[in-house]
Design an enzyme around this catalytic site. Structure first.
Site, PDB file in Angstrom:
ATOM      1  N   ASP A   1      45.509  97.183  68.740  1.00 56.88           N
ATOM      2  CA  ASP A   1      45.189  96.244  67.674  1.00 56.88           C
ATOM      3  C   ASP A   1      45.977  94.943  67.864  1.00 56.88           C
ATOM      4  OD1 ASP A   1      43.497  98.067  66.510  1.00 56.88           O
ATOM      5  OD2 ASP A   1      44.996  98.838  65.109  1.00 56.88           O
TER       6      ASP A   1
ATOM      7  N   TYR B   1      54.554 106.028  70.662  1.00 54.43           N
ATOM      8  CA  TYR B   1      54.673 104.883  69.758  1.00 54.43           C
ATOM      9  C   TYR B   1      55.970 104.946  68.960  1.00 54.43           C
ATOM     10  CZ  TYR B   1      49.606 104.359  70.472  1.00 54.43           C
ATOM     11  OH  TYR B   1      48.359 104.200  71.017  1.00 54.43           O
TER      12      TYR B   1
ATOM     13  N   ASP C   1      47.195  99.611  57.554  1.00 53.89           N
ATOM     14  CA  ASP C   1      48.411  98.995  58.089  1.00 53.89           C
ATOM     15  C   ASP C   1      48.795  97.776  57.238  1.00 53.89           C
ATOM     16  OD1 ASP C   1      46.729  96.925  58.821  1.00 53.89           O
ATOM     17  OD2 ASP C   1      46.824  97.326  60.974  1.00 53.89           O
TER      18      ASP C   1
ATOM     19  N   ARG D   1      48.116 104.758  62.360  1.00 46.97           N
ATOM     20  CA  ARG D   1      47.884 104.279  60.989  1.00 46.97           C
ATOM     21  C   ARG D   1      47.497 105.431  60.066  1.00 46.97           C
ATOM     22  NH1 ARG D   1      43.106 100.448  61.283  1.00 46.97           N
ATOM     23  NH2 ARG D   1      42.780 101.094  63.423  1.00 46.97           N
TER      24      ARG D   1
END
Length: 309
Positions: free
Chosen positions: A39, A67, A81, A179
């Site tokens: 993203d 992550y 988010d 997310r």
């Protein structure tokens, strides 16, 4: 021609396609492809295949990802988010204990089901979900199975103005939405939540420490040092089983020959792939179990057509 995998440190505000466009411009080549979108607001590891390495994009996309994420508990958003509008808010009146959070996190380890967020590139009915979302349409999304290999909190829990925040690291299979993981974690703790920050720190065994920025790539290009910067195809495929063959057999492989299956690969499933190497250490093809002929293997991808290429 330049061949190999560029480990790019994607910057905030850029789409993965933006990065590909800029790499094409810097290296003056059209044969460039990324290995899975990030993203625009997410930074971190984005492997980009260049030249002949574009043939292995699908195999790098399959790699697990790592992550570093931050969750904010207290309100949820349209996009799950920090970029979305608030859709639900419920202040946390009493601090949530670290023990309670850690216990909730462990419940996500293993194979879990996720419902993809509306603001995502998943296609349903030939249309991307975010296209529906932008039209104000919410549609039913089938749950998908993903694997969480490891998830753990990495910072103290901060309680401020009715919101709870902390960071966590997650090592997961491809297709995992961090997310959604944050939203589901909030639900498990009884509150609306969203992911407030995200960095991809790893893709397979590629790490953030190995990555370079677009500015650094441009400078290295000017200095004629691109080849030394790229990861060879051989290393990029080191997550696949390795099959070393003789030079005699190599010429047949380069022409797409069907070969007898070695005993060591008898357990392969149809979706499994094997990297075929020459005695000199060059990866020349990706092979798979033959779908109709027992004890035989066929090429899934030929990386070299002849010894000089």
């Amino acid at each position: 021609m330049v061949n190999g995998v560029l480990l790019l440190h994607k910057e905030k505000g850029m789409t993965s396609h933006d990065c590909v466009f800029k790499v094409r411009k810097i290296l003056r080549t059209k044969k460039v492809g990324h290995t899975g979108t990030l993203d625009p607001e997410v930074t971190g590891v984005l492997p980009i295949c260049i030249g002949r390495a574009t043939k292995i994009v699908e195999y790098l996309t399959d790699k697990s990802k790592t992550y570093d994420a931050e969750i904010t508990i207290g309100f949820s958003t349209t996009t799950e988010d920090q970029t979305g509008e608030i859709v639900e808010e419920r202040k946390v009146k009493n601090p949530i204990s670290e023990a309670e959070i850690d216990a909730a996190l462990t419940q996500f380890e293993g194979t879990i089901e996720q419902i993809p967020p509306m603001f995502s590139a998943v296609k349903i009915g030939g249309k991307k979900l975010y296209e529906y979302a932008r039209e104000g349409i919410e549609i039913e999304r089938p749950a998908r199975k993903v694997t969480i290999h490891r998830i753990e909190r990495t910072t103290p829990v901060i309680f401020k103005e009715g919101n709870v925040t902390f960071r966590f690291t997650v090592h997961c299979s491809k297709g995992t939405y961090v997310r959604t993981l944050a939203v589901d974690l909030g639900k498990k703790l009884g509150f609306p939540a969203h992911m407030s920050h995200l960095i991809r720190t790893g893709s397979g065994d590629f790490t953030l420490a190995e990555c370079i920025t677009l500015d650094e790539l441009s400078q290295l290009s000017d200095e004629g040092m691109i080849e030394e910067t790229l990861v060879p195809i051989e290393r990029a495929l080191n997550h696949l089983p390795k099959w070393e063959i003789s030079d005699t057999l190599a010429s047949k492989v380069e022409n797409g020959a069907v070969l007898p299956m070695p005993d060591e690969f008898a357990h392969l499933a149809e979706e499994d792939r094997v990297a075929v190497f020459t005695s000199s250490g060059r990866c020349i093809a990706i092979y798979m179990k033959h779908p109709t002929k027992e004890k035989l293997m066929k090429p899934a991808k030929i990386l070299f057509q002849d010894k000089q290429s």
